[in-house]
Design a protein around this motif. Structure first.
Motif, PDB file in Angstrom:
ATOM      1  N   PHE A  31       0.857  -1.186   0.000  1.00 20.46           N
ATOM      2  CA  PHE A  31       0.000   0.000   0.000  1.00 20.46           C
ATOM      3  C   PHE A  31       0.898   1.243   0.000  1.00 20.46           C
ATOM      4  N   ALA A  32       1.269   1.745   1.189  1.00 11.81           N
ATOM      5  CA  ALA A  32       2.116   2.934   1.269  1.00 11.81           C
ATOM      6  C   ALA A  32       3.581   2.621   1.019  1.00 11.81           C
ATOM      7  N   GLY A  33       3.955   1.349   1.132  1.00 18.90           N
ATOM      8  CA  GLY A  33       5.344   0.956   0.908  1.00 18.90           C
ATOM      9  C   GLY A  33       5.768  -0.135   1.871  1.00 18.90           C
ATOM     10  N   LEU A  34       6.611  -1.030   1.406  1.00 17.09           N
ATOM     11  CA  LEU A  34       7.000  -2.200   2.189  1.00 17.09           C
ATOM     12  C   LEU A  34       7.639  -1.815   3.523  1.00 17.09           C
ATOM     13  N   ILE A  35       8.599  -0.912   3.517  1.00 19.33           N
ATOM     14  CA  ILE A  35       9.301  -0.543   4.750  1.00 19.33           C
ATOM     15  C   ILE A  35       8.328   0.050   5.762  1.00 19.33           C
ATOM     16  N   HIS A  36       7.453   0.918   5.299  1.00 18.77           N
ATOM     17  CA  HIS A  36       6.449   1.540   6.173  1.00 18.77           C
ATOM     18  C   HIS A  36       5.548   0.478   6.791  1.00 18.77           C
ATOM     19  N   GLU A  37       5.091  -0.458   5.974  1.00 20.62           N
ATOM     20  CA  GLU A  37       4.181  -1.493   6.455  1.00 20.62           C
ATOM     21  C   GLU A  37       4.887  -2.458   7.402  1.00 20.62           C
ATOM     22  N   HIS A  38       6.092  -2.837   7.059  1.00 19.78           N
ATOM     23  CA  HIS A  38       6.895  -3.728   7.904  1.00 19.78           C
ATOM     24  C   HIS A  38       7.099  -3.083   9.281  1.00 19.78           C
ATOM     25  N   SER A  39       7.504  -1.823   9.303  1.00 15.63           N
ATOM     26  CA  SER A  39       7.750  -1.101  10.554  1.00 15.63           C
ATOM     27  C   SER A  39       6.478  -0.965  11.376  1.00 15.63           C
ATOM     28  N   ALA A  40       5.344  -0.765  10.721  1.00 17.13           N
ATOM     29  CA  ALA A  40       4.074  -0.627  11.433  1.00 17.13           C
ATOM     30  C   ALA A  40       3.749  -1.889  12.225  1.00 17.13           C
ATOM     31  N   VAL A  41       3.977  -3.045  11.606  1.00 16.71           N
ATOM     32  CA  VAL A  41       3.686  -4.314  12.282  1.00 16.71           C
ATOM     33  C   VAL A  41       4.660  -4.555  13.429  1.00 16.71           C
ATOM     34  N   ARG A  42       5.922  -4.225  13.234  1.00 18.76           N
ATOM     35  CA  ARG A  42       6.917  -4.437  14.290  1.00 18.76           C
ATOM     36  C   ARG A  42       6.682  -3.502  15.488  1.00 18.76           C
TER      37      ARG A  42
END
Length: 372
Positions: A31-42
């Motif tokens: 959606f907004a970007g892999l790094i952003h999404e990955h960081s959100a979950v962590r």
């Protein structure tokens, strides 16, 4: 054949996702970007549409007895409201699929009910495999998902976010616990059943929900409005890799056994009676395996991808099964099968990336584990 679409397909497009074809489905990759999404979950919470996964209901008299013949794990270690991760095997102990099995207890007709989450690839063939191997057990096998949504909300804030939406109907669950809730939005004429389990594929605390599609879309939108980040398959893959969770088709396939894949904790040879692959597994326990799945940390900024060759003393000894840059650890990580003599921690091998040789060190798995 045209790719299938989940009930959230149009909603995700409107929310700015980029779609790719995966396992016969059109799925959000980001959606907004892999790094952003990955960081959100962590660090906070993220939500995934995982409606491409298969959901199978097995019911009948002594359904657990019948299913026990297909898996190496002792299913009687779980009871109603509990679940376990395990694998389906062939006679050579090759992995047909990795699955989560949920004990739903007994229904009003005194039928034992087992629910199973299976991987999206070749779902119909896997259901046919189950039917073939359970044909003499007098069990009913059906599609539990139908047109419903399967959602995963993952991350340290996932519990609090679900309470905001589900309110008092959401109760504390132990890890791998599950239950069926009755939920009703204000203004709805009747309540909707929700199956909720405390499971996931990210290395974080999280939950998975099986729910009727209209209510599921409302819950998806409400969670996002409350600050949960919509996530695609890209972040799902980097999250599970950091947690060293195997992916079917990469780490798991018909040519690998659970002992080779580092899943020996799933194998309970003491289970009474026979199960498919038991003789092969018993032999592997006795003689040892010749290869094993390891974690690799790459030197510098190198990123290894699936199928990149691995060498040791100028000889090819394996290939990468999964690899990526780790957003959390800020380094290149990968998994691969190596000959047993090269699996000792600290062993240095080489990965060939675009005709260049990069050093990689065998390290302990998982790469990431939540401390709290």
């Amino acid at each position: 054949m045209q790719a299938k679409r989940t009930p959230l397909y149009q909603v995700c497009l409107e929310q700015g996702c980029r779609m790719v074809e995966f396992a016969g489905w059109k799925m959000p990759i980001q959606f907004a970007g892999l790094i952003h999404e990955h960081s959100a979950v962590r660090n906070h919470s993220g939500i995934f549409d995982i409606s491409h996964m298969g959901v199978v209901l097995i019911q009948g008299s002594n359904s657990k007895d019948g299913l026990q013949k297909l898996v190496p794990s002792d299913l009687y270690r779980i009871g109603p409201g509990e679940a376990c991760y395990t694998v389906l095997l062939n006679e050579e102990a090759g992995i047909v699929d990795d699955v989560i099995i949920y004990d739903l207890g007994v229904n009003d007709d005194d039928k034992d009910r087992i629910m199973m989450i299976i991987n999206a690839a070749n779902t119909e063939e896997k259901i046919a495999w189950l039917e073939k191997n359970l044909i003499n057990q007098n069990l009913q096998i059906s599609d539990k998902k139908e047109n419903n949504l399967l959602l995963a909300i993952q991350g340290p804030e996932s519990k609090e976010q679900l309470i905001k939406v589900l309110g008092k109907s959401f109760v504390e669950l132990p890890r791998f616990g599950h239950k069926e809730l009755s939920f009703q939005f204000k203004g709805q004429e009747k309540s909707t059943p929700i199956f909720i389990a405390r499971t996931g594929y990210t290395g974080e605390n999280g939950y998975e929900l099986l729910i009727e599609q209209n209510t599921g879309i409302q819950i998806w939108n409400l969670l996002i409005q409350n600050g949960v980040t919509p996530c695609g398959l890209g972040a799902r893959d980097t999250l599970r890799l950091e947690a060293a969770m195997p992916l079917y088709g990469n780490e798991l396939n018909l040519s690998t056994s659970p002992l080779e894949a580092g899943l020996g904790w799933l194998v309970h040879l003491e289970v009474p009676g026979n199960f498919i692959g038991k003789k092969t597994l018993a032999k592997q326990v006795k003689t040892g395996v010749t290869k094993k799945l390891v974690g690799l940390e790459l030197e510098g900024k190198a990123i290894a991808r699936s199928k990149y060759p691995i060498t040791y003393q100028d000889k090819i000894v394996g290939q990468i099964t999964s690899g990526s840059w780790s957003p959390t650890l800020n380094k290149g990580i990968a998994m691969a099968y190596l000959p047993i003599e090269l699996t000792k921690l600290g062993t240095i091998v080489s990965v060939i990336i675009r005709d260049k040789i990069h050093k990689a060190t065998v390290v302990k798995k998982p790469f990431y584990r939540r401390v709290s």
